[in-house]
Design an enzyme around this catalytic site. Structure first.
Site, mmCIF file in Angstrom:
data_model
loop_
_atom_site.group_PDB
_atom_site.id
_atom_site.type_symbol
_atom_site.label_atom_id
_atom_site.label_comp_id
_atom_site.label_asym_id
_atom_site.label_seq_id
_atom_site.Cartn_x
_atom_site.Cartn_y
_atom_site.Cartn_z
ATOM 1 N N SER A 71 0.816 -1.215 0.000
ATOM 2 C CA SER A 71 0.000 0.000 0.000
ATOM 3 C C SER A 71 0.849 1.265 0.000
ATOM 4 O O SER A 71 0.534 2.230 -0.689
ATOM 5 C CB SER A 71 -0.936 0.020 1.212
ATOM 6 O OG SER A 71 -0.196 -0.068 2.417
ATOM 7 N N HIS A 72 1.929 1.292 0.780
ATOM 8 C CA HIS A 72 2.802 2.456 0.870
ATOM 9 C C HIS A 72 4.224 2.032 0.509
ATOM 10 O O HIS A 72 4.680 0.973 0.939
ATOM 11 C CB HIS A 72 2.814 3.033 2.290
ATOM 12 C CG HIS A 72 1.494 3.552 2.759
ATOM 13 N ND1 HIS A 72 0.391 2.741 2.913
ATOM 14 C CD2 HIS A 72 1.097 4.791 3.112
ATOM 15 C CE1 HIS A 72 -0.629 3.475 3.334
ATOM 16 N NE2 HIS A 72 -0.228 4.720 3.457
ATOM 17 N N ASN A 73 4.914 2.873 -0.228
ATOM 18 C CA ASN A 73 6.291 2.569 -0.604
ATOM 19 C C ASN A 73 7.056 3.876 -0.740
ATOM 20 O O ASN A 73 6.644 4.766 -1.493
ATOM 21 C CB ASN A 73 6.331 1.780 -1.919
ATOM 22 C CG ASN A 73 7.722 1.265 -2.254
ATOM 23 O OD1 ASN A 73 8.657 1.368 -1.453
ATOM 24 N ND2 ASN A 73 7.873 0.720 -3.448
ATOM 25 N N PHE A 94 8.353 -0.196 2.715
ATOM 26 C CA PHE A 94 6.997 -0.418 2.214
ATOM 27 C C PHE A 94 6.203 -1.286 3.186
ATOM 28 O O PHE A 94 6.764 -2.025 4.000
ATOM 29 C CB PHE A 94 7.018 -1.055 0.816
ATOM 30 C CG PHE A 94 7.725 -2.390 0.728
ATOM 31 C CD1 PHE A 94 7.015 -3.578 0.808
ATOM 32 C CD2 PHE A 94 9.100 -2.458 0.551
ATOM 33 C CE1 PHE A 94 7.645 -4.811 0.710
ATOM 34 C CE2 PHE A 94 9.749 -3.679 0.448
ATOM 35 C CZ PHE A 94 9.026 -4.856 0.529
#
Length: 361
Positions: free
Chosen positions: A106-108, A119
């Site tokens: 989802s986040h990186n 991430f």
């Protein structure tokens, strides 16, 4: 601090009082009802048309990132963790493409540290998180990687409040029920019915800005489920603590919070954990606070605090205050140099099985 061009445009934006009230309200909760915007408009004593126009404008300016359900991954039967990789500079772009292709990322971010790619990774209950991270690390040609599990959650949840008279930031717990109430017991994953799984997929759709948005979701996706049934199931999932909330999420930079950093602190033996935690919990600027895995000799800063501020000066002041009040002097400020991905995981997506077939046999 890196800002993409689209993020930098809106950093210095000034909101009207009406916009502030609407932004604060839609971050709290969007009613799971046939006409949610009418209910919010009545509550704010404004016309529904004004509310719809304002929210549509905020989305167009990319101040509101999206509006959808925020689920507790653990309660849906998923395992998740923060993963950090050490990748040579020349391999970064290729590594990012590989990592972002995983449906559970989802986040990186690129961060200023030896472990430079950070991430979040989620996998379903039938998949090994460790094996998945190892496969990604191998494909990325990483020289080292860490799985930094959430060993203990202290705080999650942050609302970017607008206006000098805005109420305090809300707090949520990973095992929280409606209105932040603790669940009587959290026995891990919940066995969803097929209908509930379908509803989870639909409720992850970005909410259309129309008077009857759930009708639009059902119509657009050609779902056989009625909108009435969708909101009923959604409310039930919220009551069970499987859905944390159904609300708007803002783009931090565009909303005026232009200085953000992940900080990691090394706790000291002999200093009471409760006393230290109270210092961090009382800081309204901290959105996420966890104790994560220690890897002796490789990673020894287990207390993670995500801090949001309006300027670099304010960020530095917040960190200095935390250091002074907590007595913790060994810490890292892991600023984001680049944002590679920020998108919610679509739970129960067939993309998870497709990725496993292609990469794990």
């Amino acid at each position: 601090l890196f800002r993409s061009e689209e993020d930098a445009i809106m950093t210095a934006i000034r909101f009207t009082r009406a916009e502030e009230r609407i932004i604060n309200r839609i971050q709290e909760d969007i009613p799971l009802a046939a006409e949610p915007f009418r209910l919010i408009a009545d509550e704010l004593s404004i016309k529904e048309s004004e509310l719809l126009e304002t929210v549509a404008r905020l989305k167009e300016k990319r101040i509101v990132r999206n509006i959808s359900a925020i689920f507790n991954a653990h309660r849906l039967g998923y395992h998740s963790s923060l993963v950090a990789m050490s990748v040579d500079e020349g391999e970064v772009e290729g590594a990012v493409e590989i990592i972002n292709a995983h449906p559970g990322v989802s986040h990186n971010y690129l961060r200023d540290h030896r472990f430079n790619i950070w991430f979040t990774l989620a996998v379903d209950a039938a998949t090994s998180l460790e094996e998945t991270a190892a496969v990604l690390a191998r494909h990325c040609r990483a020289t080292d990687h860490l799985i930094l599990r959430n060993e203990k959650l202290y705080k999650i949840g942050f609302m970017l409040r607008m206006g000098d008279d805005a109420p305090e930031d809300g707090e949520e717990d990973e095992a929280a029920g409606p209105n932040g109430a603790a669940l009587a017991h959290d026995d891990g994953g919940y066995a969803l019915s097929g209908e509930e799984r379908d509803a989870v997929l639909l409720l992850q759709t970005d909410l259309p800005i129309t008077p009857r948005p759930f009708d639009a979701i059902v119509s657009t996706t050609k779902s056989s489920m009625s909108s009435e049934r969708l909101v009923t199931i959604g409310e039930a999932l919220k009551q069970k603590g499987i859905m944390r909330r159904y609300a708007a999420v803002l783009k931090h930079y565009n909303a005026g919070y232009g200085a953000n950093a992940m900080t990691a602190w090394k706790t000291e033996a002999g200093r009471g954990e409760d006393e230290v935690m109270q210092v961090f919990l009382s800081a309204k600027s901290i959105s996420h606070l966890y104790r994560r895995t220690v890897h002796p000799g490789r990673w020894e800063h287990p207390l993670f605090a995500m801090i949001h501020a309006r300027s670099d000066g304010e960020l530095e002041s917040i960190i200095a205050t935390l250091e002074k009040k907590s007595g913790l002097s060994d810490y890292l400020v892991l600023k984001s140099l680049r944002e590679f991905k920020k998108k919610r995981v679509t739970y129960f997506s067939p993309a998870f099985d497709e990725w496993k077939k292609e990469n794990m046999g």
